[in-house]
Design an enzyme around this catalytic site. Structure first.
Site, PDB file in Angstrom:
ATOM      1  N   CYS A 108     -11.488  30.978 -10.745  1.00 59.16           N
ATOM      2  CA  CYS A 108     -10.055  31.227 -10.883  1.00 59.16           C
ATOM      3  C   CYS A 108      -9.356  31.135  -9.529  1.00 59.16           C
ATOM      4  O   CYS A 108      -9.888  31.592  -8.521  1.00 59.16           O
ATOM      5  CB  CYS A 108      -9.805  32.600 -11.498  1.00 59.16           C
ATOM      6  N   CYS A 133      -8.186  28.704 -14.496  1.00 58.13           N
ATOM      7  CA  CYS A 133      -7.586  30.018 -14.697  1.00 58.13           C
ATOM      8  C   CYS A 133      -6.870  30.449 -13.421  1.00 58.13           C
ATOM      9  O   CYS A 133      -7.226  30.022 -12.326  1.00 58.13           O
ATOM     10  CB  CYS A 133      -8.646  31.038 -15.096  1.00 58.13           C
TER      11      CYS A 133
END
Ligand SMILES: *[C@@H]1O[C@H](CO)[C@@H](O)[C@H](O)[C@H]1NC(C)=O
Ligand SMILES: *[C@@H]1O[C@H](CO)[C@@H](O)[C@H](O)[C@H]1NC(C)=O
Ligand SMILES: *[C@@H]1O[C@H](CO)[C@@H](O)[C@H](O)[C@H]1NC(C)=O
Length: 284
Positions: free
Chosen positions: A108, A189
């Protein structure tokens, strides 16, 4: 006595010649066996060796996170996608099972996409772990730059005589990159970035994998936004606001995703790469 002596002399004279002949003969035998083996099985032999070597190198360098992955098993799963199939008849879904087996923890806020900026992007990701591209994942790293295909009714793998990227849509190499790119983008993400080429007419090209596959697979329930890094040379005049293709990108992006764009010169990135210690976030 005399007879033996003569015989010995003859024999010792003959020996060096015999030995040299033997050595030459053996060398020829060994050479032809090796050549025969390499030529005859070059495709499957070297593809498998390259695959497993790179896979093992990756696992060694990235120890821990992917230790459950076994390169021989991954090779078998990879092969199943295209062996025995017509080389223009391998859809991206053929790699679903491979991509499921070799699932990687999403990074992420560190995922970096690229289009027409491959060299500078990888020069950067090789030097620092600020960002992660598809080619920095196990399968991307292992298959980067390789060519492969199968043939109908053959159990062999081939690296020559395979279709070119544009010969047919469902060729084994193109389908792999489409499938892997879709899977990679679907796990993006937090905040993701993309380096686009500001020296060309259409930085966001609809035919690129980034536009045709990756953007379509972004998932706004796990992703916050996308930052475009428009890579330019000092002499380029393109800006984030004036480029028409970037307007298309904004239109295609899920409205829930925050869009940011920044012009970054090649020399800024190069300077950053040449730092002994790169501080993530300080480069641009
Ligand atoms: C942008 O594309 C041009 C033309 O393909 C290429 O020469 C140049 O190296 C690219 N720029 C970057 C930063 O990759
Ligand atoms: C592959 O082989 C099968 C079995 O012989 C044959 O029916 C099929 O037409 C072949 N496919 C192609 C695309 O050559
Ligand atoms: C998006 O991510 C959520 C959360 O992980 C997941 O439940 C959903 O299936 C994903 N959507 C798509 C289209 O994959």
């Amino acid at each position: 006595m005399v007879y033996t002596e003569v015989n010995e002399t003859r024999r010792s004279r003959r020996n060096p010649l015999l030995i040299s002949l033997c050595v030459v003969f053996m060398a020829i035998v060994i050479l032809s066996v090796t050549l025969g083996l390499t030529l005859g099985r070059s495709s499957s032999g070297s593809l498998k060796a390259t695959f497993t070597n790179r896979c093992q190198t990756y696992l060694k360098d990235n120890g821990g996170t992917t230790s459950q992955n076994d390169c021989e098993k991954i090779w078998e799963s990879f092969k199943k996608a295209f062996v025995g199939r017509n080389p223009c008849d391998v859809p991206p879904e053929a790699y679903d099972s491979l991509l499921d087996t070799v699932s990687q923890d999403p990074a992420c806020n560190r995922m970096l996409f690229w289009s027409k900026t491959k060299d500078i992007v990888h020069a950067f990701t090789e030097k620092s772990s600020c960002y992660l591209t598809l080619e920095d994942t196990l399968l991307g790293f292992t298959l980067d730059g390789l060519t492969w295909c199968g043939k109908n009714q053959s159990q062999e793998t081939f690296t020559t005589g395979c279709p070119e990227w544009s010969d047919c849509v469902n060729n084994p190499v193109r389908s792999f990159w489409n499938g892997a790119s879709a899977a990679f983008a679907a796990t993006a993400c937090g905040d993701a970035s993309v380096m686009l080429n500001g020296s060309i007419d259409v930085p966001f090209n609809p035919t690129s994998i980034f536009a045709s596959v990756e953007v379509k697979n972004f998932n706004s329930s796990i992703m916050n936004g996308l930052t475009v890094l428009l890579v330019t040379k000092e002499t380029d005049t393109k800006t984030c606001g004036t480029d028409a293709s970037l307007k298309d990108l904004q239109k295609q992006l899920d409205p829930k995703l925050k869009y940011t764009c920044k012009v970054v010169t090649q020399s800024t990135i190069q300077n950053c790469i040449s730092q002994p210690q790169i501080t993530c976030g300080d480069c641009w």
